[in-house]
Design a protein around this motif. Structure first.
Motif, PDB file in Angstrom:
ATOM      1  N   VAL A  80      10.559  11.889  -1.128  1.00  0.00           N
ATOM      2  CA  VAL A  80       9.949  13.209  -1.165  1.00  0.00           C
ATOM      3  C   VAL A  80       9.501  13.468  -2.599  1.00  0.00           C
ATOM      4  CG1 VAL A  80      10.287  15.682  -0.809  1.00  0.00           C
ATOM      5  CG2 VAL A  80      11.417  14.033   0.708  1.00  0.00           C
ATOM      6  N   ILE A  81       8.269  13.897  -2.765  1.00  0.00           N
ATOM      7  CA  ILE A  81       7.734  14.221  -4.091  1.00  0.00           C
ATOM      8  C   ILE A  81       8.089  15.674  -4.388  1.00  0.00           C
ATOM      9  CG2 ILE A  81       5.640  14.373  -5.487  1.00  0.00           C
ATOM     10  CD1 ILE A  81       4.415  12.294  -3.455  1.00  0.00           C
ATOM     11  N   ASP A  82       8.904  15.898  -5.384  1.00  0.00           N
ATOM     12  CA  ASP A  82       9.447  17.232  -5.636  1.00  0.00           C
ATOM     13  C   ASP A  82       8.449  18.105  -6.393  1.00  0.00           C
ATOM     14  OD1 ASP A  82      11.031  19.426  -5.855  1.00  0.00           O
ATOM     15  OD2 ASP A  82      12.580  18.504  -7.120  1.00  0.00           O
ATOM     16  N   THR A  83       7.789  18.998  -5.675  1.00  0.00           N
ATOM     17  CA  THR A  83       6.897  19.979  -6.295  1.00  0.00           C
ATOM     18  C   THR A  83       7.570  21.343  -6.417  1.00  0.00           C
ATOM     19  OG1 THR A  83       5.953  20.716  -4.187  1.00  0.00           O
ATOM     20  CG2 THR A  83       4.914  18.817  -5.237  1.00  0.00           C
ATOM     21  N   GLU A  84       8.840  21.417  -5.989  1.00  0.00           N
ATOM     22  CA  GLU A  84       9.593  22.678  -5.960  1.00  0.00           C
ATOM     23  C   GLU A  84       8.860  23.737  -5.130  1.00  0.00           C
ATOM     24  OE1 GLU A  84      10.275  23.515 -10.129  1.00  0.00           O
ATOM     25  OE2 GLU A  84      12.128  22.340 -10.089  1.00  0.00           O
ATOM     26  N   GLY A 104      -5.210  18.437  -6.828  1.00  0.00           N
ATOM     27  CA  GLY A 104      -4.817  17.719  -8.034  1.00  0.00           C
ATOM     28  C   GLY A 104      -3.514  16.964  -7.862  1.00  0.00           C
ATOM     29  N   THR A 105      -2.552  17.575  -7.173  1.00  0.00           N
ATOM     30  CA  THR A 105      -1.270  16.912  -6.933  1.00  0.00           C
ATOM     31  C   THR A 105      -1.463  15.665  -6.075  1.00  0.00           C
ATOM     32  OG1 THR A 105      -0.071  19.002  -7.097  1.00  0.00           O
ATOM     33  CG2 THR A 105       1.047  17.198  -5.954  1.00  0.00           C
ATOM     34  N   LEU A 106      -2.306  15.761  -5.061  1.00  0.00           N
ATOM     35  CA  LEU A 106      -2.574  14.590  -4.231  1.00  0.00           C
ATOM     36  C   LEU A 106      -3.243  13.483  -5.042  1.00  0.00           C
ATOM     37  CD1 LEU A 106      -3.843  16.365  -0.984  1.00  0.00           C
ATOM     38  CD2 LEU A 106      -1.794  14.934  -1.171  1.00  0.00           C
ATOM     39  N   ALA A 107      -4.237  13.845  -5.836  1.00  0.00           N
ATOM     40  CA  ALA A 107      -4.947  12.842  -6.626  1.00  0.00           C
ATOM     41  C   ALA A 107      -4.019  12.158  -7.627  1.00  0.00           C
ATOM     42  CB  ALA A 107      -6.131  13.484  -7.348  1.00  0.00           C
ATOM     43  N   GLU A 108      -3.067  12.911  -8.173  1.00  0.00           N
ATOM     44  CA  GLU A 108      -2.125  12.353  -9.151  1.00  0.00           C
ATOM     45  C   GLU A 108      -1.281  11.227  -8.566  1.00  0.00           C
ATOM     46  OE1 GLU A 108       0.229  15.582 -10.519  1.00  0.00           O
ATOM     47  OE2 GLU A 108      -1.409  16.519 -11.662  1.00  0.00           O
ATOM     48  N   GLN A 109      -1.089  11.233  -7.264  1.00  0.00           N
ATOM     49  CA  GLN A 109      -0.253  10.195  -6.651  1.00  0.00           C
ATOM     50  C   GLN A 109      -0.940   8.837  -6.645  1.00  0.00           C
ATOM     51  OE1 GLN A 109       2.768  11.371  -6.257  1.00  0.00           O
ATOM     52  NE2 GLN A 109       1.800  13.344  -6.773  1.00  0.00           N
ATOM     53  N   GLN A 110      -2.257   8.829  -6.790  1.00  0.00           N
ATOM     54  CA  GLN A 110      -3.041   7.587  -6.778  1.00  0.00           C
ATOM     55  C   GLN A 110      -2.662   6.719  -5.587  1.00  0.00           C
ATOM     56  OE1 GLN A 110      -2.477   5.901 -10.737  1.00  0.00           O
ATOM     57  NE2 GLN A 110      -4.093   7.218 -11.565  1.00  0.00           N
ATOM     58  N   SER A 111      -2.527   7.353  -4.456  1.00  0.00           N
ATOM     59  CA  SER A 111      -2.154   6.657  -3.240  1.00  0.00           C
ATOM     60  C   SER A 111      -3.375   5.982  -2.616  1.00  0.00           C
ATOM     61  CB  SER A 111      -1.533   7.650  -2.250  1.00  0.00           C
ATOM     62  OG  SER A 111      -1.050   7.000  -1.102  1.00  0.00           O
ATOM     63  N   ASP A 112      -3.116   5.025  -1.749  1.00  0.00           N
ATOM     64  CA  ASP A 112      -4.204   4.376  -1.019  1.00  0.00           C
ATOM     65  C   ASP A 112      -4.646   5.250   0.157  1.00  0.00           C
ATOM     66  OD1 ASP A 112      -4.222   1.692  -2.441  1.00  0.00           O
ATOM     67  OD2 ASP A 112      -2.131   1.779  -1.783  1.00  0.00           O
ATOM     68  N   PHE A 113      -3.679   5.631   0.991  1.00  0.00           N
ATOM     69  CA  PHE A 113      -3.958   6.426   2.176  1.00  0.00           C
ATOM     70  C   PHE A 113      -3.337   7.813   2.036  1.00  0.00           C
ATOM     71  CE2 PHE A 113      -3.674   1.969   3.433  1.00  0.00           C
ATOM     72  CZ  PHE A 113      -4.835   1.775   4.156  1.00  0.00           C
ATOM     73  N   PRO A 150       5.197  17.052  -0.550  1.00  0.00           N
ATOM     74  CA  PRO A 150       4.600  15.804  -0.053  1.00  0.00           C
ATOM     75  C   PRO A 150       5.677  14.725   0.098  1.00  0.00           C
ATOM     76  CG  PRO A 150       3.573  16.553  -2.124  1.00  0.00           C
ATOM     77  CD  PRO A 150       4.772  17.382  -1.915  1.00  0.00           C
ATOM     78  N   VAL A 151       5.430  13.789   0.993  1.00  0.00           N
ATOM     79  CA  VAL A 151       6.299  12.627   1.135  1.00  0.00           C
ATOM     80  C   VAL A 151       5.440  11.376   1.005  1.00  0.00           C
ATOM     81  CG1 VAL A 151       7.999  13.825   2.550  1.00  0.00           C
ATOM     82  CG2 VAL A 151       6.106  12.664   3.664  1.00  0.00           C
ATOM     83  N   GLU A 152       6.039  10.307   0.475  1.00  0.00           N
ATOM     84  CA  GLU A 152       5.276   9.076   0.265  1.00  0.00           C
ATOM     85  C   GLU A 152       6.065   7.870   0.751  1.00  0.00           C
ATOM     86  OE1 GLU A 152       5.893   6.464  -1.984  1.00  0.00           O
ATOM     87  OE2 GLU A 152       7.717   7.298  -2.890  1.00  0.00           O
ATOM     88  N   MET A 153       5.336   6.805   1.045  1.00  0.00           N
ATOM     89  CA  MET A 153       5.942   5.560   1.508  1.00  0.00           C
ATOM     90  C   MET A 153       5.109   4.397   1.007  1.00  0.00           C
ATOM     91  SD  MET A 153       6.587   4.319   5.463  1.00  0.00           S
ATOM     92  CE  MET A 153       4.831   4.138   5.836  1.00  0.00           C
ATOM     93  N   THR A 154       5.781   3.306   0.617  1.00  0.00           N
ATOM     94  CA  THR A 154       5.109   2.061   0.247  1.00  0.00           C
ATOM     95  C   THR A 154       5.373   1.040   1.338  1.00  0.00           C
ATOM     96  OG1 THR A 154       5.370   2.551  -2.105  1.00  0.00           O
ATOM     97  CG2 THR A 154       4.865   0.271  -1.502  1.00  0.00           C
ATOM     98  N   PHE A 155       4.318   0.458   1.885  1.00  0.00           N
ATOM     99  CA  PHE A 155       4.459  -0.443   3.018  1.00  0.00           C
ATOM    100  C   PHE A 155       3.583  -1.681   2.827  1.00  0.00           C
ATOM    101  CE2 PHE A 155       0.815   2.185   4.041  1.00  0.00           C
ATOM    102  CZ  PHE A 155      -0.083   1.311   4.641  1.00  0.00           C
ATOM    103  N   THR A 156       3.920  -2.728   3.556  1.00  0.00           N
ATOM    104  CA  THR A 156       3.158  -3.972   3.531  1.00  0.00           C
ATOM    105  C   THR A 156       2.939  -4.463   4.960  1.00  0.00           C
ATOM    106  OG1 THR A 156       4.150  -4.589   1.396  1.00  0.00           O
ATOM    107  CG2 THR A 156       3.114  -6.351   2.666  1.00  0.00           C
ATOM    108  N   LEU A 157       1.728  -4.851   5.265  1.00  0.00           N
ATOM    109  CA  LEU A 157       1.418  -5.455   6.556  1.00  0.00           C
ATOM    110  C   LEU A 157       1.822  -6.921   6.502  1.00  0.00           C
ATOM    111  CD1 LEU A 157      -2.169  -3.938   7.055  1.00  0.00           C
ATOM    112  CD2 LEU A 157       0.046  -2.908   7.623  1.00  0.00           C
ATOM    113  N   TYR A 200       0.846  -1.182   0.000  1.00  0.00           N
ATOM    114  CA  TYR A 200       0.000   0.000   0.000  1.00  0.00           C
ATOM    115  C   TYR A 200       0.890   1.243   0.000  1.00  0.00           C
ATOM    116  CZ  TYR A 200      -3.826  -3.096   1.465  1.00  0.00           C
ATOM    117  OH  TYR A 200      -4.766  -4.105   1.530  1.00  0.00           O
ATOM    118  N   GLN A 201       0.352   2.310  -0.565  1.00  0.00           N
ATOM    119  CA  GLN A 201       1.074   3.578  -0.558  1.00  0.00           C
ATOM    120  C   GLN A 201       0.349   4.576   0.347  1.00  0.00           C
ATOM    121  OE1 GLN A 201       0.981   6.269  -3.983  1.00  0.00           O
ATOM    122  NE2 GLN A 201       3.187   6.574  -3.823  1.00  0.00           N
ATOM    123  N   ILE A 202       1.132   5.386   1.040  1.00  0.00           N
ATOM    124  CA  ILE A 202       0.591   6.468   1.850  1.00  0.00           C
ATOM    125  C   ILE A 202       1.338   7.746   1.514  1.00  0.00           C
ATOM    126  CG2 ILE A 202       2.125   5.899   3.794  1.00  0.00           C
ATOM    127  CD1 ILE A 202      -0.091   6.955   5.668  1.00  0.00           C
TER     128      ILE A 202
END
Length: 356
Positions: A335-339, A98-107, A347-354, A55-57
């Protein structure tokens, strides 16, 4: 001459009454919201998270939508106390959503989301985020409910109602606002009513994922309060891990989570010391670990000091990241570079697994 002196004294007396009256209002109106406050879940979804599935957050402090790249905030050394204008605020909020939606993250966990603040023209910023991040339930926890701040005099910061917001594609069975300690001195008037939120999400097999969202203190006199806040948060997280649950949290630490960000991003033209490194050994024995987003081959900071428009040589560092329990594996974080186009944070993102 006596008449002029009398008029001057009357004016001074009137000003003194106004100042004393205002100070009394601020002190009397000041309050904290409280601890263990259940949070309402909007557009709650169904279903449980699965083990063994990545999952991505994404976490982002959006700076109440005001911090475009040319923005400097008065409490950080800049000049502005409101967003540039209502029109520019609306446009920037759309870019953020829009930037958040573009990430198509789960959380998603988001900080500094205003609902009814002078500084953001009383916009309900939760609406823009919910419209962009459909298919997810959300909770909003208030961490700012200030009296009207009559400073700066040219454009008073006013009254603020702001908070942190969490989005989940799975059912949130319960969410709670937990109060964090803040300074007892008058510094409390310029800090937020700090809190973190915890959202409980079922996991297939009977366990729970407890998703934490936090925004620790920045405007403190010695930095000790932010450490106290973090220790309280870690104690809560540890108790959940010891129950066998999964813990994933993150947000704005207001600490230099790289230890010395200047080693990666270089020295700034003006030195600041408001972001101290995390206390050494603070995660030892907790069953928890820090995930600091960093690509050493191409390092990108998560935050700029908002003492003026973004420019080369400005103080930059990484204060946004994640915490996970030992039963959660992490395959990547960045880190997602939006300058810094939309906020003083990237924004920062992480991919994790339970883990099963």
């Amino acid at each position: 001459m006596k008449k002029v002196l009398k008029i001057v004294l009357c004016v001074l007396l009137a000003l003194a009454v106004v100042v004393v009256g205002y100070l009394a209002y601020v002190l009397i109106d000041y309050h904290r919201l409280g601890d263990h406050i259940p949070l309402e879940v909007s557009d709650n979804q169904s279903g449980a998270a699965a083990t063994g599935t990545p999952y991505q957050i994404v976490s982002w402090n959006i700076g109440f939508g005001a911090y475009e790249s040319d923005y400097g905030f008065f409490m950080d050394g800049g000049t502005e106390s409101w967003a540039w204008s209502g029109e520019r605020l609306d446009a920037n909020l759309q870019k953020i959503a829009g930037t958040l939606a573009e990430q198509q993250s789960d959380f998603y966990i988001v900080q500094e989301v205003d609902r009814n603040s002078t500084r953001s023209y009383h916009r309900d910023e939760t609406a823009s985020l919910c419209a962009a991040l459909t298919g997810r339930g959300s909770v909003w926890a208030q961490n700012y409910d200030s009296p009207f701040l009559f400073y700066p005099l040219t454009q008073p910061h006013g009254k603020s109602v702001s908070g942190i917001m969490t989005f989940s594609p799975f059912e949130i069975t319960f969410a709670v606002r937990r109060e964090l300690p803040i300074e007892d001195s008058l510094m409390r008037l310029v800090d937020l009513d700090r809190c973190y939120s915890a959202a409980r999400i079922p996991v297939e097999g009977g366990k729970e994922l407890v998703l934490y969202n936090m925004h620790l203190s920045a405007y403190t006199s010695d930095g000790a309060i932010a450490e106290e806040q973090l220790r309280l948060l870690l104690a809560d997280m540890r108790s959940e891990y010891e129950k066998g649950n999964y813990v994933v949290g993150g947000g704005d630490f207001n600490k230099d989570i790289l230890g010395d960000s200047s080693a990666y991003f270089g020295k700034s033209d003006i030195e600041y010391n408001w972001a101290q490194p995390l206390p050494e050994g603070i995660f030892d024995g907790t069953g928890l670990r820090l995930v600091a987003p960093l690509d050493e081959s191409d390092p990108v900071p998560s935050c700029r000091n908002a003492d003026g428009p973004y420019h080369q040589g400005q103080y930059v560092l990484t204060i946004d990241g994640f915490i996970v329990s030992d039963n959660v594996s992490v395959s990547g974080s960045a880190v997602i570079d939006t300058e810094f186009a939309c906020s003083d944070h990237n924004p920062v993102e992480m991919t994790f697994t339970l883990e099963p």
